[in-house]
Design a protein around this motif. Structure first.
Motif, PDB file in Angstrom:
ATOM      1  N   MET A 138       0.833  -0.881   0.081  1.00  0.00           N
ATOM      2  CA  MET A 138       0.473  -0.187   0.087  1.00  0.00           C
ATOM      3  C   MET A 138       1.092   0.955   0.272  1.00  0.00           C
ATOM      4  O   MET A 138       0.052   2.009   0.031  1.00  0.00           O
ATOM      5  N   ASN A 168      -6.848  10.779  -4.470  1.00  0.00           N
ATOM      6  CA  ASN A 168      -8.028  10.178  -4.541  1.00  0.00           C
ATOM      7  C   ASN A 168      -7.972   9.207  -4.652  1.00  0.00           C
ATOM      8  O   ASN A 168      -8.824   8.971  -6.225  1.00  0.00           O
ATOM      9  N   ILE A 170     -15.369   6.173   4.029  1.00  0.00           N
ATOM     10  CA  ILE A 170     -13.928   5.711   3.794  1.00  0.00           C
ATOM     11  C   ILE A 170     -13.453   6.741   2.130  1.00  0.00           C
ATOM     12  O   ILE A 170     -14.103   6.547   1.891  1.00  0.00           O
ATOM     13  N   SER A 171     -12.238   7.120   2.674  1.00  0.00           N
ATOM     14  CA  SER A 171     -11.690   8.731   2.085  1.00  0.00           C
ATOM     15  C   SER A 171      -9.660   7.118   1.865  1.00  0.00           C
ATOM     16  O   SER A 171      -9.452   7.150   3.006  1.00  0.00           O
ATOM     17  N   LEU A 172     -10.198   6.926   0.668  1.00  0.00           N
ATOM     18  CA  LEU A 172      -8.933   6.439   0.429  1.00  0.00           C
ATOM     19  C   LEU A 172      -7.687   7.620  -0.668  1.00  0.00           C
ATOM     20  O   LEU A 172      -7.817   7.576  -1.529  1.00  0.00           O
ATOM     21  N   THR A 173      -6.607   7.594   0.045  1.00  0.00           N
ATOM     22  CA  THR A 173      -5.515   8.705  -0.842  1.00  0.00           C
ATOM     23  C   THR A 173      -3.786   8.295  -0.591  1.00  0.00           C
ATOM     24  O   THR A 173      -3.924   7.259  -0.132  1.00  0.00           O
ATOM     25  N   SER A 174      -3.674   8.492  -1.958  1.00  0.00           N
ATOM     26  CA  SER A 174      -2.791   8.032  -2.329  1.00  0.00           C
ATOM     27  C   SER A 174      -0.946   9.306  -2.680  1.00  0.00           C
ATOM     28  O   SER A 174      -2.177  10.118  -3.575  1.00  0.00           O
ATOM     29  N   ASN A 181     -13.698   6.335  -2.573  1.00  0.00           N
ATOM     30  CA  ASN A 181     -14.784   7.320  -1.294  1.00  0.00           C
ATOM     31  C   ASN A 181     -15.777   6.409  -1.225  1.00  0.00           C
ATOM     32  O   ASN A 181     -16.359   5.799  -2.362  1.00  0.00           O
ATOM     33  N   MET A 212      -0.394   4.762   1.251  1.00  0.00           N
ATOM     34  CA  MET A 212      -1.422   5.124   1.185  1.00  0.00           C
ATOM     35  C   MET A 212      -2.113   5.199   2.344  1.00  0.00           C
ATOM     36  O   MET A 212      -1.922   4.842   3.300  1.00  0.00           O
ATOM     37  N   GLU A 213      -3.294   6.396   2.395  1.00  0.00           N
ATOM     38  CA  GLU A 213      -3.637   6.791   3.898  1.00  0.00           C
ATOM     39  C   GLU A 213      -5.477   6.320   3.678  1.00  0.00           C
ATOM     40  O   GLU A 213      -5.618   6.375   2.746  1.00  0.00           O
ATOM     41  N   ALA A 214      -6.047   6.005   4.986  1.00  0.00           N
ATOM     42  CA  ALA A 214      -7.421   6.052   5.351  1.00  0.00           C
ATOM     43  C   ALA A 214      -8.148   6.503   5.567  1.00  0.00           C
ATOM     44  O   ALA A 214      -7.416   6.981   7.206  1.00  0.00           O
TER      45      ALA A 214
END
Length: 129
Positions: A9, A49, A40-44, A52, A12-14
């Motif tokens: 990952m 983004n 829940i939002s996942l970003t890298s 979502n 990556m941040e959640a």
């Protein structure tokens, strides 16, 4: 998460935001319960983004009071029905019910297909006090 998955990952941040599904202390048959949602939002860092997802639990209602037998024992429960809407790229809806025992929590749950038949379920099999 397993170490291999964490490494894959990268950066990556959640972010998870939720207003929580509240179960009041004094349930009554016929009572409507407040809606709840989780986002829940996942970003890298390099990709921005990624995804979502919003899960909304709505139309929560205390349907009945029932005795439920499970491998973990017999429980006096309130049956709470609700609809769930999950939004990512597409929107999916389902209907469910949970049997909630005071001091224990959910001892049984069912999710239903559009035709009303059970699609999946959970059942409490062991309770350590």
């Amino acid at each position: 998460l397993p170490q291999e998955m964490m490494e894959s990952m990268g950066d990556m941040e959640a972010e998870v935001k939720s207003d929580g599904a509240i179960i009041p202390d004094n349930l009554e048959v016929g009572q409507s319960l407040p809606d709840a949602s989780t986002t829940i939002s996942l970003t890298s860092g390099g990709l921005g983004n990624l995804m979502n997802m919003t899960v909304t639990v709505m139309n929560r209602k205390v349907e009945s009071k029932e005795t439920v037998e499970t491998p973990a024992g017999t429980f006096d429960c309130y049956k709470i029905s609700y609809d769930t809407e999950t939004k990512t790229i597409m929107k999916n809806t389902s209907s469910s019910a949970e049997w909630y025992a005071e001091g224990v929590g959910v001892v049984k749950s069912e999710t239903y297909k559009k035709n009303g038949k059970v699609d999946s379920y959970t059942l409490l099999t062991k309770l350590d006090k």
